[in-house]
Design a protein around this motif. Structure first.
Motif, PDB file in Angstrom:
ATOM      1  N   ILE A  81       0.854  -1.189   0.000  1.00  0.00           N
ATOM      2  CA  ILE A  81       0.000   0.000   0.000  1.00  0.00           C
ATOM      3  C   ILE A  81       0.886   1.235   0.000  1.00  0.00           C
ATOM      4  O   ILE A  81       1.812   1.353   0.803  1.00  0.00           O
ATOM      5  N   VAL A  82       0.566   2.169  -0.901  1.00  0.00           N
ATOM      6  CA  VAL A  82       1.136   3.508  -0.876  1.00  0.00           C
ATOM      7  C   VAL A  82       0.042   4.402  -0.310  1.00  0.00           C
ATOM      8  O   VAL A  82      -1.047   4.508  -0.892  1.00  0.00           O
ATOM      9  N   ALA A  83       0.304   5.003   0.829  1.00  0.00           N
ATOM     10  CA  ALA A  83      -0.706   5.799   1.522  1.00  0.00           C
ATOM     11  C   ALA A  83      -1.089   7.032   0.724  1.00  0.00           C
ATOM     12  O   ALA A  83      -0.310   7.546  -0.092  1.00  0.00           O
ATOM     13  N   ALA A  84      -2.291   7.527   0.986  1.00  0.00           N
ATOM     14  CA  ALA A  84      -2.786   8.728   0.318  1.00  0.00           C
ATOM     15  C   ALA A  84      -1.796   9.871   0.482  1.00  0.00           C
ATOM     16  O   ALA A  84      -1.239  10.084   1.556  1.00  0.00           O
ATOM     17  N   GLY A  85      -1.554  10.586  -0.620  1.00  0.00           N
ATOM     18  CA  GLY A  85      -0.694  11.760  -0.603  1.00  0.00           C
ATOM     19  C   GLY A  85       0.797  11.478  -0.578  1.00  0.00           C
ATOM     20  O   GLY A  85       1.596  12.413  -0.528  1.00  0.00           O
ATOM     21  N   ALA A  86       1.200  10.221  -0.630  1.00  0.00           N
ATOM     22  CA  ALA A  86       2.629   9.871  -0.550  1.00  0.00           C
ATOM     23  C   ALA A  86       3.349  10.219  -1.847  1.00  0.00           C
ATOM     24  O   ALA A  86       2.754  10.245  -2.925  1.00  0.00           O
ATOM     25  N   LEU A  87       4.647  10.453  -1.727  1.00  0.00           N
ATOM     26  CA  LEU A  87       5.527  10.663  -2.866  1.00  0.00           C
ATOM     27  C   LEU A  87       6.574   9.555  -2.850  1.00  0.00           C
ATOM     28  O   LEU A  87       7.434   9.538  -1.965  1.00  0.00           O
ATOM     29  N   VAL A  88       6.476   8.632  -3.823  1.00  0.00           N
ATOM     30  CA  VAL A  88       7.451   7.552  -3.939  1.00  0.00           C
ATOM     31  C   VAL A  88       8.519   8.029  -4.915  1.00  0.00           C
ATOM     32  O   VAL A  88       8.257   8.220  -6.104  1.00  0.00           O
ATOM     33  N   LEU A  89       9.724   8.242  -4.387  1.00  0.00           N
ATOM     34  CA  LEU A  89      10.801   8.813  -5.173  1.00  0.00           C
ATOM     35  C   LEU A  89      11.316   7.849  -6.244  1.00  0.00           C
ATOM     36  O   LEU A  89      11.121   6.631  -6.151  1.00  0.00           O
ATOM     37  N   GLN A  90      12.003   8.405  -7.216  1.00  0.00           N
ATOM     38  CA  GLN A  90      12.576   7.654  -8.326  1.00  0.00           C
ATOM     39  C   GLN A  90      13.413   6.474  -7.808  1.00  0.00           C
ATOM     40  O   GLN A  90      14.178   6.606  -6.859  1.00  0.00           O
ATOM     41  N   ASN A  91      13.189   5.313  -8.431  1.00  0.00           N
ATOM     42  CA  ASN A  91      13.937   4.074  -8.170  1.00  0.00           C
ATOM     43  C   ASN A  91      13.736   3.480  -6.779  1.00  0.00           C
ATOM     44  O   ASN A  91      14.459   2.566  -6.392  1.00  0.00           O
ATOM     45  N   THR A  92      12.748   3.948  -6.017  1.00  0.00           N
ATOM     46  CA  THR A  92      12.441   3.358  -4.710  1.00  0.00           C
ATOM     47  C   THR A  92      11.803   1.990  -4.914  1.00  0.00           C
ATOM     48  O   THR A  92      10.934   1.829  -5.777  1.00  0.00           O
ATOM     49  N   LYS A  93      12.204   1.015  -4.120  1.00  0.00           N
ATOM     50  CA  LYS A  93      11.632  -0.329  -4.167  1.00  0.00           C
ATOM     51  C   LYS A  93      10.853  -0.565  -2.874  1.00  0.00           C
ATOM     52  O   LYS A  93      11.436  -0.632  -1.795  1.00  0.00           O
ATOM     53  N   ILE A  94       9.534  -0.700  -2.992  1.00  0.00           N
ATOM     54  CA  ILE A  94       8.693  -0.994  -1.836  1.00  0.00           C
ATOM     55  C   ILE A  94       8.455  -2.502  -1.816  1.00  0.00           C
ATOM     56  O   ILE A  94       7.905  -3.060  -2.770  1.00  0.00           O
ATOM     57  N   PRO A  95       8.865  -3.185  -0.738  1.00  0.00           N
ATOM     58  CA  PRO A  95       8.693  -4.635  -0.667  1.00  0.00           C
ATOM     59  C   PRO A  95       7.216  -5.043  -0.605  1.00  0.00           C
ATOM     60  O   PRO A  95       6.349  -4.234  -0.267  1.00  0.00           O
ATOM     61  N   PRO A  96       6.929  -6.313  -0.893  1.00  0.00           N
ATOM     62  CA  PRO A  96       5.557  -6.811  -0.815  1.00  0.00           C
ATOM     63  C   PRO A  96       4.973  -6.647   0.593  1.00  0.00           C
ATOM     64  O   PRO A  96       5.689  -6.734   1.593  1.00  0.00           O
ATOM     65  N   HIS A  97       3.673  -6.378   0.625  1.00  0.00           N
ATOM     66  CA  HIS A  97       2.874  -6.377   1.862  1.00  0.00           C
ATOM     67  C   HIS A  97       3.388  -5.401   2.922  1.00  0.00           C
ATOM     68  O   HIS A  97       3.340  -5.680   4.116  1.00  0.00           O
ATOM     69  N   GLU A  98       3.859  -4.242   2.448  1.00  0.00           N
ATOM     70  CA  GLU A  98       4.245  -3.173   3.366  1.00  0.00           C
ATOM     71  C   GLU A  98       3.443  -1.923   3.029  1.00  0.00           C
ATOM     72  O   GLU A  98       3.060  -1.712   1.883  1.00  0.00           O
ATOM     73  N   ILE A  99       3.216  -1.091   4.050  1.00  0.00           N
ATOM     74  CA  ILE A  99       2.568   0.206   3.862  1.00  0.00           C
ATOM     75  C   ILE A  99       3.646   1.279   3.957  1.00  0.00           C
ATOM     76  O   ILE A  99       4.418   1.308   4.915  1.00  0.00           O
ATOM     77  N   TRP A 100       3.677   2.136   2.924  1.00  0.00           N
ATOM     78  CA  TRP A 100       4.607   3.266   2.889  1.00  0.00           C
ATOM     79  C   TRP A 100       3.803   4.544   2.752  1.00  0.00           C
ATOM     80  O   TRP A 100       2.799   4.585   2.033  1.00  0.00           O
ATOM     81  N   GLY A 101       4.247   5.604   3.407  1.00  0.00           N
ATOM     82  CA  GLY A 101       3.566   6.882   3.296  1.00  0.00           C
ATOM     83  C   GLY A 101       4.502   8.026   3.596  1.00  0.00           C
ATOM     84  O   GLY A 101       5.619   7.828   4.073  1.00  0.00           O
TER      85      GLY A 101
END
Length: 167
Positions: A116-136
């Motif tokens: 999950i990418v939380a509402a309003g989040a900014l995922v920067l270039q080349n960021t790797k979010i692993p499976p089943h994690e929440i980032w915001g």
């Protein structure tokens, strides 16, 4: 009917039982699976590189899915929910992910399965979010693991699309 536009000889293709709202725009080298939906004022623009989208994925109101010739295509898996007013640019989103309203995914980032990418989040270039994690946050950072069933929203949009297709 949505604006479906060819570009440089490439035309969008999609599977069965898809719904595109009347003012959605789908352009160029776009391939979607079955039961996808692209909602009001959303744009899926594969003009300088391809966009592939799996089955049962929804692109909600006001979102923009695009690519760039320098970093390559956009790949979106099956059962993905892209919330309202999201920008997805030249990145990869794996199956079952949920991209929260108003978030931005920059070139080369990768969103893991069921993440999950939380509402309003900014995922920067080349960021790797692993499976089943929440980032915001801005920039997005790890918050906590997902709970079982937390990203099962795509099925609701398949049902909404069925209702819109009837009317």
């Amino acid at each position: 009917m949505a604006l479906i536009k060819s570009y440089k000889g490439l035309s969008p293709k999609w599977g069965k039982d898809c719904y595109f709202s009347e003012n959605a725009t789908i352009v160029g080298d776009v391939t979607m699976g079955d039961q996808c939906s692209v909602w009001f004022n959303a744009v899926v623009r594969g003009d300088v590189a391809p966009i592939t989208i799996g089955d049962r994925t929804n692109v909600q109101d006001g979102s923009c899915v695009h690519v760039t010739h320098d970093t390559g295509p956009t790949h979106i898996g099956s059962d993905v929910t892209i919330g309202h007013n999201v920008t997805v640019h030249a990145c990869t989103i794996h199956d079952g992910a949920l991209i929260g309203m108003g978030s931005t995914l920059l070139d080369g980032c990768e969103i893991g399965e069921g993440a999950i990418v939380a509402a309003g989040a900014l995922v920067l270039q080349n960021t790797k979010i692993p499976p089943h994690e929440i980032w915001g946050g801005v920039p997005a950072k790890y918050l906590k693991p997902t709970r079982p069933g937390q990203t099962d929203n795509a099925a609701h949009y398949v049902e909404y699309a069925k209702e819109y297709l009837k009317s």
